[in-house]
Design a protein around this motif. Structure first.
Motif, PDB file in Angstrom:
ATOM      1  N   ASP A  55       0.857  -1.183   0.000  1.00 19.06           N
ATOM      2  CA  ASP A  55       0.000   0.000   0.000  1.00 19.06           C
ATOM      3  C   ASP A  55       0.898   1.239   0.000  1.00 19.06           C
ATOM      4  O   ASP A  55       1.383   1.666   1.056  1.00 19.06           O
ATOM      5  CB  ASP A  55      -0.913  -0.016   1.232  1.00 19.06           C
ATOM      6  CG  ASP A  55      -1.979   1.070   1.188  1.00 19.06           C
ATOM      7  OD1 ASP A  55      -1.770   2.079   0.487  1.00 19.06           O
ATOM      8  OD2 ASP A  55      -3.007   0.922   1.875  1.00 19.06           O
ATOM      9  N   SER A  56       1.131   1.798  -1.175  1.00 13.81           N
ATOM     10  CA  SER A  56       2.064   2.924  -1.295  1.00 13.81           C
ATOM     11  C   SER A  56       1.588   4.154  -0.527  1.00 13.81           C
ATOM     12  O   SER A  56       2.394   4.876   0.085  1.00 13.81           O
ATOM     13  CB  SER A  56       2.272   3.283  -2.768  1.00 13.81           C
ATOM     14  OG  SER A  56       1.048   3.661  -3.381  1.00 13.81           O
ATOM     15  N   GLU A  57       0.286   4.407  -0.531  1.00  9.70           N
ATOM     16  CA  GLU A  57      -0.249   5.565   0.190  1.00  9.70           C
ATOM     17  C   GLU A  57      -0.082   5.407   1.696  1.00  9.70           C
ATOM     18  O   GLU A  57       0.233   6.357   2.406  1.00  9.70           O
ATOM     19  CB  GLU A  57      -1.731   5.764  -0.161  1.00  9.70           C
ATOM     20  CG  GLU A  57      -1.967   6.306  -1.560  1.00  9.70           C
ATOM     21  CD  GLU A  57      -1.306   7.670  -1.769  1.00  9.70           C
ATOM     22  OE1 GLU A  57      -1.431   8.528  -0.872  1.00  9.70           O
ATOM     23  OE2 GLU A  57      -0.669   7.863  -2.814  1.00  9.70           O
ATOM     24  N   LYS A  58      -0.301   4.198   2.169  1.00  6.84           N
ATOM     25  CA  LYS A  58      -0.147   3.915   3.606  1.00  6.84           C
ATOM     26  C   LYS A  58       1.268   4.228   4.059  1.00  6.84           C
ATOM     27  O   LYS A  58       1.475   4.943   5.055  1.00  6.84           O
ATOM     28  CB  LYS A  58      -0.484   2.452   3.872  1.00  6.84           C
ATOM     29  CG  LYS A  58      -0.114   1.973   5.269  1.00  6.84           C
ATOM     30  CD  LYS A  58      -0.294   0.467   5.383  1.00  6.84           C
ATOM     31  CE  LYS A  58       0.294  -0.049   6.692  1.00  6.84           C
ATOM     32  NZ  LYS A  58       0.183  -1.519   6.805  1.00  6.84           N
ATOM     33  N   LYS A  60       3.521   5.970   2.514  1.00  3.02           N
ATOM     34  CA  LYS A  60       3.834   7.384   2.286  1.00  3.02           C
ATOM     35  C   LYS A  60       3.418   8.213   3.493  1.00  3.02           C
ATOM     36  O   LYS A  60       4.140   9.123   3.933  1.00  3.02           O
ATOM     37  CB  LYS A  60       3.115   7.879   1.037  1.00  3.02           C
ATOM     38  CG  LYS A  60       3.367   9.341   0.707  1.00  3.02           C
ATOM     39  CD  LYS A  60       2.590   9.750  -0.543  1.00  3.02           C
ATOM     40  CE  LYS A  60       2.781  11.230  -0.847  1.00  3.02           C
ATOM     41  NZ  LYS A  60       1.998  11.638  -2.040  1.00  3.02           N
ATOM     42  N   ASN A  61       2.258   7.892   4.061  1.00  2.00           N
ATOM     43  CA  ASN A  61       1.751   8.625   5.221  1.00  2.00           C
ATOM     44  C   ASN A  61       2.479   8.242   6.508  1.00  2.00           C
ATOM     45  O   ASN A  61       2.752   9.101   7.362  1.00  2.00           O
ATOM     46  CB  ASN A  61       0.242   8.372   5.389  1.00  2.00           C
ATOM     47  CG  ASN A  61      -0.565   8.937   4.242  1.00  2.00           C
ATOM     48  OD1 ASN A  61      -0.189   9.949   3.638  1.00  2.00           O
ATOM     49  ND2 ASN A  61      -1.687   8.297   3.909  1.00  2.00           N
ATOM     50  N   TYR A 145       9.839   1.525  -1.708  1.00  2.00           N
ATOM     51  CA  TYR A 145       9.379   2.731  -1.015  1.00  2.00           C
ATOM     52  C   TYR A 145       9.892   3.977  -1.734  1.00  2.00           C
ATOM     53  O   TYR A 145       9.128   4.926  -1.979  1.00  2.00           O
ATOM     54  CB  TYR A 145       9.865   2.721   0.437  1.00  2.00           C
ATOM     55  CG  TYR A 145       9.553   3.989   1.193  1.00  2.00           C
ATOM     56  CD1 TYR A 145       8.323   4.159   1.833  1.00  2.00           C
ATOM     57  CD2 TYR A 145      10.479   5.030   1.271  1.00  2.00           C
ATOM     58  CE1 TYR A 145       8.028   5.322   2.526  1.00  2.00           C
ATOM     59  CE2 TYR A 145      10.189   6.198   1.951  1.00  2.00           C
ATOM     60  CZ  TYR A 145       8.974   6.341   2.583  1.00  2.00           C
ATOM     61  OH  TYR A 145       8.692   7.508   3.265  1.00  2.00           O
ATOM     62  N   LYS A 149       8.331   7.142  -4.328  1.00  2.00           N
ATOM     63  CA  LYS A 149       8.556   8.563  -4.054  1.00  2.00           C
ATOM     64  C   LYS A 149       8.647   9.361  -5.358  1.00  2.00           C
ATOM     65  O   LYS A 149       8.454  10.576  -5.368  1.00  2.00           O
ATOM     66  CB  LYS A 149       9.854   8.738  -3.249  1.00  2.00           C
ATOM     67  CG  LYS A 149       9.743   8.411  -1.771  1.00  2.00           C
ATOM     68  CD  LYS A 149       9.085   9.531  -1.018  1.00  2.00           C
ATOM     69  CE  LYS A 149       9.136   9.349   0.470  1.00  2.00           C
ATOM     70  NZ  LYS A 149       8.456  10.449   1.194  1.00  2.00           N
ATOM     71  N   LYS A 151       7.245  10.577  -8.660  1.00  2.00           N
ATOM     72  CA  LYS A 151       5.877  10.797  -9.144  1.00  2.00           C
ATOM     73  C   LYS A 151       5.700  10.408 -10.610  1.00  2.00           C
ATOM     74  O   LYS A 151       4.629   9.956 -11.014  1.00  2.00           O
ATOM     75  CB  LYS A 151       5.474  12.262  -8.930  1.00  2.00           C
ATOM     76  CG  LYS A 151       5.374  12.643  -7.455  1.00  2.00           C
ATOM     77  CD  LYS A 151       4.943  14.090  -7.284  1.00  2.00           C
ATOM     78  CE  LYS A 151       4.839  14.454  -5.805  1.00  2.00           C
ATOM     79  NZ  LYS A 151       4.424  15.867  -5.609  1.00  2.00           N
ATOM     80  N   LYS A 205      -3.500  -2.738  -8.840  1.00  2.00           N
ATOM     81  CA  LYS A 205      -4.025  -1.416  -9.184  1.00  2.00           C
ATOM     82  C   LYS A 205      -5.046  -1.503 -10.315  1.00  2.00           C
ATOM     83  O   LYS A 205      -6.096  -0.843 -10.277  1.00  2.00           O
ATOM     84  CB  LYS A 205      -2.871  -0.496  -9.597  1.00  2.00           C
ATOM     85  CG  LYS A 205      -3.304   0.907  -9.983  1.00  2.00           C
ATOM     86  CD  LYS A 205      -2.099   1.757 -10.366  1.00  2.00           C
ATOM     87  CE  LYS A 205      -2.527   3.134 -10.833  1.00  2.00           C
ATOM     88  NZ  LYS A 205      -1.354   3.970 -11.235  1.00  2.00           N
TER      89      LYS A 205
END
Length: 257
Positions: A55-58, A60-61, A145, A149, A151, A205
């Motif tokens: 989960d890249s968003e997880k 990232k946060n 990870y 980062k 984009k 995805k």
């Protein structure tokens, strides 16, 4: 929602279980052709599953240090615990084989060194060669990870292509010209692991596994293409890593996985 979540966890666990069975078979005395077939996809399968669950968003946060902390507990602590259990089993085993005194001490210290180095040889680890995967996937999680980062997706893909090229270069020009068993913690194999993690992430995805258009004929076609690519490519091994033809390696391992 709970039923859907449970169903997903079930088929992922089943896939992991099948992968573990292939690992056990692959480390047994089996026919060379079956050995080559298993090694063509069984390690990529685990990295693909890991990417599918990533989960890249997880992360990232939560941040990088949280990722390190959680992955260290999940992979590195079990790695050392299992390695040292095998080491303590190996000491009386070597004693029975008449390796004693100074020779036993030197042998044990050598094993400890290679445990921290993280090799994948049963002789050096000792007797726990599949555990190299744990240090490798730990590094692959760090790589992925930082890949997320970035984009720009095109730059991500370019980096993954360069990672594959670097692995091929190391295999052909470093391992063949030095006495290194593998690089420490398999940081080169972890680059390939990150590629497969990214592929697994993209499969999730775009909902490819749950696509209603996928049917049994599609699965059979995928297996045929995967097997044909593996046969054309010849022996490969992520522990090294040896990929031969990278396109055939990816096609074979992804389609069979």
């Amino acid at each position: 929602m709970r039923e859907k979540s449970k169903e997903r966890a079930d088929y992922i666990d089943i896939a992991k279980g099948i992968g573990i069975i292939f690992v056990i078979i692959g480390h047994s005395k089996i026919d060379e052709n079956l050995y080559n077939f298993i090694y063509a996809f069984h390690m990529p399968l685990f990295f693909i599953i890991s990417g599918y669950l990533y989960d890249s968003e997880k992360w990232k946060n939560l941040g990088f240090m949280t990722l390190i902390n959680k992955r260290f507990k999940a992979y590195i602590i079990p790695y050392f615990v299992l390695c040292f259990i095998n080491l303590f089993i190996n000491i009386p085993y070597e004693f029975i084989k008449n390796i004693r005194g100074k020779e036993l001490l030197v042998s044990t210290l050598r094993h400890i060194w290679y445990i921290f180095y993280s090799t994948s040889s049963a002789k050096t680890s000792p007797n726990c060669s599949p555990l190299w995967f744990l240090t490798c996937i730990f590094l692959a999680n760090i790589y992925i990870y930082f890949i997320f980062k970035i984009k720009d997706k095109n730059i991500r893909i370019m980096i993954l292509i360069l990672a594959t090229a670097l692995c091929i270069f190391i295999n052909k020009y470093v391992y063949l010209t030095t006495t290194l068993p593998t690089l420490p913690w398999h940081f080169d194999s972890a680059l390939l692991g990150a590629v497969f993690m990214y592929i697994g992430y993209e499969i999730k995805k775009y909902n490819l596994l749950l696509d209603k258009s996928i049917n049994m004929w599609g699965v059979i076609a995928a297996i045929i293409v995967g097997v044909y690519a593996i046969i054309l490519n010849g022996p490969v091994n992520m522990n090294g890593p040896k990929v031969s033809n990278p396109i055939l390696f990816y096609v074979g391992s992804i389609f069979i996985s």
